[in-house]
Design a protein around this motif. Structure first.
Motif, PDB file in Angstrom:
ATOM      1  N   HIS A  50      32.390  43.481  -0.881  1.00 47.58           N
ATOM      2  CA  HIS A  50      33.681  43.409  -0.203  1.00 47.58           C
ATOM      3  C   HIS A  50      34.207  41.979  -0.293  1.00 47.58           C
ATOM      4  CE1 HIS A  50      36.598  43.595   3.100  1.00 47.58           C
ATOM      5  NE2 HIS A  50      36.597  44.914   2.880  1.00 47.58           N
ATOM      6  N   PRO A  51      35.519  41.804  -0.489  1.00 43.33           N
ATOM      7  CA  PRO A  51      36.087  40.450  -0.586  1.00 43.33           C
ATOM      8  C   PRO A  51      35.789  39.581   0.635  1.00 43.33           C
ATOM      9  CG  PRO A  51      37.692  42.061  -1.317  1.00 43.33           C
ATOM     10  CD  PRO A  51      36.523  42.837  -0.776  1.00 43.33           C
ATOM     11  N   GLN A  52      35.767  40.192   1.817  1.00 44.62           N
ATOM     12  CA  GLN A  52      35.468  39.418   3.027  1.00 44.62           C
ATOM     13  C   GLN A  52      34.032  38.884   2.987  1.00 44.62           C
ATOM     14  OE1 GLN A  52      37.812  38.567   5.165  1.00 44.62           O
ATOM     15  NE2 GLN A  52      36.370  37.310   6.283  1.00 44.62           N
ATOM     16  N   THR A  53      33.112  39.675   2.444  1.00 46.44           N
ATOM     17  CA  THR A  53      31.718  39.241   2.296  1.00 46.44           C
ATOM     18  C   THR A  53      31.643  38.048   1.352  1.00 46.44           C
ATOM     19  OG1 THR A  53      30.983  41.507   2.641  1.00 46.44           O
ATOM     20  CG2 THR A  53      29.405  39.995   1.641  1.00 46.44           C
ATOM     21  N   LEU A  54      32.384  38.130   0.255  1.00 40.83           N
ATOM     22  CA  LEU A  54      32.402  37.025  -0.709  1.00 40.83           C
ATOM     23  C   LEU A  54      32.972  35.753  -0.068  1.00 40.83           C
ATOM     24  CD1 LEU A  54      33.573  38.926  -3.895  1.00 40.83           C
ATOM     25  CD2 LEU A  54      31.271  38.093  -3.385  1.00 40.83           C
ATOM     26  N   ARG A  55      34.024  35.901   0.728  1.00 42.39           N
ATOM     27  CA  ARG A  55      34.606  34.742   1.417  1.00 42.39           C
ATOM     28  C   ARG A  55      33.592  34.114   2.379  1.00 42.39           C
ATOM     29  NH1 ARG A  55      38.841  38.318   2.525  1.00 42.39           N
ATOM     30  NH2 ARG A  55      40.290  38.338   0.804  1.00 42.39           N
ATOM     31  N   GLN A  56      32.876  34.968   3.090  1.00 44.80           N
ATOM     32  CA  GLN A  56      31.878  34.458   4.044  1.00 44.80           C
ATOM     33  C   GLN A  56      30.763  33.721   3.302  1.00 44.80           C
ATOM     34  OE1 GLN A  56      29.880  37.406   6.419  1.00 44.80           O
ATOM     35  NE2 GLN A  56      28.930  35.871   7.737  1.00 44.80           N
ATOM     36  N   TYR A  57      30.286  34.281   2.200  1.00 42.62           N
ATOM     37  CA  TYR A  57      29.235  33.622   1.414  1.00 42.62           C
ATOM     38  C   TYR A  57      29.716  32.278   0.886  1.00 42.62           C
ATOM     39  CZ  TYR A  57      26.573  38.018   1.376  1.00 42.62           C
ATOM     40  OH  TYR A  57      25.867  39.143   1.720  1.00 42.62           O
ATOM     41  N   ASP A  58      30.993  32.238   0.480  1.00 43.42           N
ATOM     42  CA  ASP A  58      31.566  30.980   0.001  1.00 43.42           C
ATOM     43  C   ASP A  58      31.665  29.982   1.158  1.00 43.42           C
ATOM     44  OD1 ASP A  58      32.869  29.015  -1.447  1.00 43.42           O
ATOM     45  OD2 ASP A  58      34.777  30.079  -1.559  1.00 43.42           O
ATOM     46  N   ARG A  59      32.088  30.447   2.318  1.00 41.88           N
ATOM     47  CA  ARG A  59      32.269  29.581   3.477  1.00 41.88           C
ATOM     48  C   ARG A  59      30.955  28.950   3.937  1.00 41.88           C
ATOM     49  NH1 ARG A  59      35.600  32.622   5.920  1.00 41.88           N
ATOM     50  NH2 ARG A  59      34.051  34.024   6.818  1.00 41.88           N
ATOM     51  N   ILE A  60      29.871  29.726   3.919  1.00 45.27           N
ATOM     52  CA  ILE A  60      28.593  29.165   4.382  1.00 45.27           C
ATOM     53  C   ILE A  60      27.811  28.483   3.260  1.00 45.27           C
ATOM     54  CG2 ILE A  60      28.384  30.761   6.307  1.00 45.27           C
ATOM     55  CD1 ILE A  60      26.374  32.371   4.727  1.00 45.27           C
ATOM     56  N   GLY A  61      28.342  28.529   2.031  1.00 45.41           N
ATOM     57  CA  GLY A  61      27.741  27.769   0.939  1.00 45.41           C
ATOM     58  C   GLY A  61      26.671  28.491   0.143  1.00 45.41           C
ATOM     59  N   LEU A  62      26.594  29.816   0.246  1.00 47.02           N
ATOM     60  CA  LEU A  62      25.611  30.540  -0.565  1.00 47.02           C
ATOM     61  C   LEU A  62      26.006  30.539  -2.033  1.00 47.02           C
ATOM     62  CD1 LEU A  62      24.749  33.588   1.718  1.00 47.02           C
ATOM     63  CD2 LEU A  62      23.351  31.588   1.231  1.00 47.02           C
ATOM     64  N   VAL A  63      27.293  30.605  -2.306  1.00 43.88           N
ATOM     65  CA  VAL A  63      27.816  30.490  -3.673  1.00 43.88           C
ATOM     66  C   VAL A  63      29.013  29.557  -3.628  1.00 43.88           C
ATOM     67  CG1 VAL A  63      27.053  32.735  -4.531  1.00 43.88           C
ATOM     68  CG2 VAL A  63      29.245  32.549  -3.389  1.00 43.88           C
ATOM     69  N   SER A  64      29.299  28.932  -4.756  1.00 45.32           N
ATOM     70  CA  SER A  64      30.464  28.050  -4.855  1.00 45.32           C
ATOM     71  C   SER A  64      31.226  28.414  -6.122  1.00 45.32           C
ATOM     72  CB  SER A  64      30.028  26.580  -4.917  1.00 45.32           C
ATOM     73  OG  SER A  64      29.353  26.231  -3.736  1.00 45.32           O
ATOM     74  N   PRO A  65      32.074  29.442  -6.028  1.00 40.30           N
ATOM     75  CA  PRO A  65      32.787  29.877  -7.229  1.00 40.30           C
ATOM     76  C   PRO A  65      33.857  28.874  -7.632  1.00 40.30           C
ATOM     77  CG  PRO A  65      33.588  31.082  -5.326  1.00 40.30           C
ATOM     78  CD  PRO A  65      32.421  30.247  -4.858  1.00 40.30           C
ATOM     79  N   GLY A  66      34.216  28.935  -8.915  1.00 39.03           N
ATOM     80  CA  GLY A  66      35.332  28.127  -9.380  1.00 39.03           C
ATOM     81  C   GLY A  66      36.633  28.722  -8.867  1.00 39.03           C
ATOM     82  N   ARG A  67      37.711  28.039  -9.112  1.00 33.20           N
ATOM     83  CA  ARG A  67      39.012  28.516  -8.642  1.00 33.20           C
ATOM     84  C   ARG A  67      39.975  28.642  -9.817  1.00 33.20           C
ATOM     85  NH1 ARG A  67      38.958  30.191  -3.244  1.00 33.20           N
ATOM     86  NH2 ARG A  67      37.406  28.912  -2.193  1.00 33.20           N
ATOM     87  N   THR A  68      40.828  29.636  -9.720  1.00 31.26           N
ATOM     88  CA  THR A  68      41.885  29.801 -10.707  1.00 31.26           C
ATOM     89  C   THR A  68      43.065  28.933 -10.285  1.00 31.26           C
ATOM     90  OG1 THR A  68      42.886  31.655  -9.531  1.00 31.26           O
ATOM     91  CG2 THR A  68      41.156  32.183 -11.144  1.00 31.26           C
ATOM     92  N   ALA A  69      44.098  28.898 -11.121  1.00 26.33           N
ATOM     93  CA  ALA A  69      45.297  28.112 -10.791  1.00 26.33           C
ATOM     94  C   ALA A  69      45.950  28.626  -9.511  1.00 26.33           C
ATOM     95  CB  ALA A  69      46.288  28.153 -11.949  1.00 26.33           C
ATOM     96  N   GLY A  70      45.839  29.917  -9.239  1.00 27.79           N
ATOM     97  CA  GLY A  70      46.423  30.497  -8.035  1.00 27.79           C
ATOM     98  C   GLY A  70      45.474  30.454  -6.847  1.00 27.79           C
ATOM     99  N   ARG A  71      44.403  29.678  -6.934  1.00 24.62           N
ATOM    100  CA  ARG A  71      43.386  29.498  -5.890  1.00 24.62           C
ATOM    101  C   ARG A  71      42.491  30.711  -5.682  1.00 24.62           C
ATOM    102  NH1 ARG A  71      41.395  25.407  -4.649  1.00 24.62           N
ATOM    103  NH2 ARG A  71      41.098  25.836  -2.474  1.00 24.62           N
ATOM    104  N   GLY A  72      42.522  31.660  -6.604  1.00 21.74           N
ATOM    105  CA  GLY A  72      41.604  32.794  -6.533  1.00 21.74           C
ATOM    106  C   GLY A  72      40.208  32.352  -6.936  1.00 21.74           C
ATOM    107  N   ARG A  73      39.208  33.089  -6.502  1.00 22.12           N
ATOM    108  CA  ARG A  73      37.821  32.737  -6.832  1.00 22.12           C
ATOM    109  C   ARG A  73      37.466  33.261  -8.218  1.00 22.12           C
ATOM    110  NH1 ARG A  73      38.179  33.582  -1.497  1.00 22.12           N
ATOM    111  NH2 ARG A  73      37.073  32.169  -0.106  1.00 22.12           N
ATOM    112  N   ARG A  74      36.762  32.440  -8.965  1.00 21.96           N
ATOM    113  CA  ARG A  74      36.283  32.844 -10.288  1.00 21.96           C
ATOM    114  C   ARG A  74      34.762  32.661 -10.292  1.00 21.96           C
ATOM    115  NH1 ARG A  74      39.361  31.128 -15.379  1.00 21.96           N
ATOM    116  NH2 ARG A  74      40.417  33.024 -14.770  1.00 21.96           N
ATOM    117  N   TYR A  75      34.044  33.752 -10.450  1.00 22.82           N
ATOM    118  CA  TYR A  75      32.580  33.740 -10.378  1.00 22.82           C
ATOM    119  C   TYR A  75      31.985  33.681 -11.776  1.00 22.82           C
ATOM    120  CZ  TYR A  75      33.204  34.939  -5.498  1.00 22.82           C
ATOM    121  OH  TYR A  75      33.571  34.913  -4.179  1.00 22.82           O
ATOM    122  N   SER A  76      31.052  32.763 -11.972  1.00 25.66           N
ATOM    123  CA  SER A  76      30.343  32.643 -13.243  1.00 25.66           C
ATOM    124  C   SER A  76      29.196  33.652 -13.260  1.00 25.66           C
ATOM    125  CB  SER A  76      29.784  31.226 -13.406  1.00 25.66           C
ATOM    126  OG  SER A  76      28.770  30.999 -12.436  1.00 25.66           O
ATOM    127  N   ALA A  77      28.539  33.761 -14.406  1.00 22.67           N
ATOM    128  CA  ALA A  77      27.377  34.654 -14.518  1.00 22.67           C
ATOM    129  C   ALA A  77      26.272  34.192 -13.562  1.00 22.67           C
ATOM    130  CB  ALA A  77      26.870  34.675 -15.957  1.00 22.67           C
TER     131      ALA A  77
END
Length: 124
Positions: free
Chosen positions: A2-29
């Motif tokens: 779920h997108p909210q789960t991904l946001r929470q993981y990003d917020r607490i630092g479990l993953v640090s995805p890159g960002r697109t020009a529109g500030r969307g999250r971009r996840y690497s392999a």
């Protein structure tokens, strides 16, 4: 996930995805593999998010320490090889300094031109 789960993981630092020009999250392999591990630990092992974060931190630290141990072992092996192939022997010279001598030889204890005799008597 779920997108909210991904946001929470990003917020607490479990993953640090890159960002697109529109500030969307971009996840690497690597991020996707990390997310799968987080999901596995959470669902199959019953570990809470704080525990998962600590586990991941310790795994990273463990990997770094293993690399350091490998480098140090390599340096130690190189040093052993250099010492084994080195034919230099060191000894204390007449004035107390360290001198290099050939294997099987002793350094001159007293310079031949000196002719000095040293007598030692213990004090009573």
């Amino acid at each position: 996930m779920h997108p909210q789960t991904l946001r929470q993981y990003d917020r607490i630092g479990l993953v640090s995805p890159g960002r697109t020009a529109g500030r969307g999250r971009r996840y690497s392999a690597r991020d996707v593999a990390m997310l799968r591990e987080v999901q596995r630990l959470s669902q199959e092992e019953g570990v809470n998010l704080a525990g998962i974060k600590r586990i991941l931190e310790l795994e990273l630290e463990n990997g770094a320490l293993r690399e350091q141990v490998g480098r140090l072992r390599s340096e130690l092996e190189d040093m052993h090889v250099r010492l084994a192939t080195s034919r230099r022997v060191f000894a204390a010279g007449a004035s107390g300094d360290i001198v290099a001598v050939r294997p099987g030889q002793r350094p001159d204890r007293f310079p031949s031109s000196s002719g000095a005799l040293v007598v030692w008597r213990p004090q009573r």
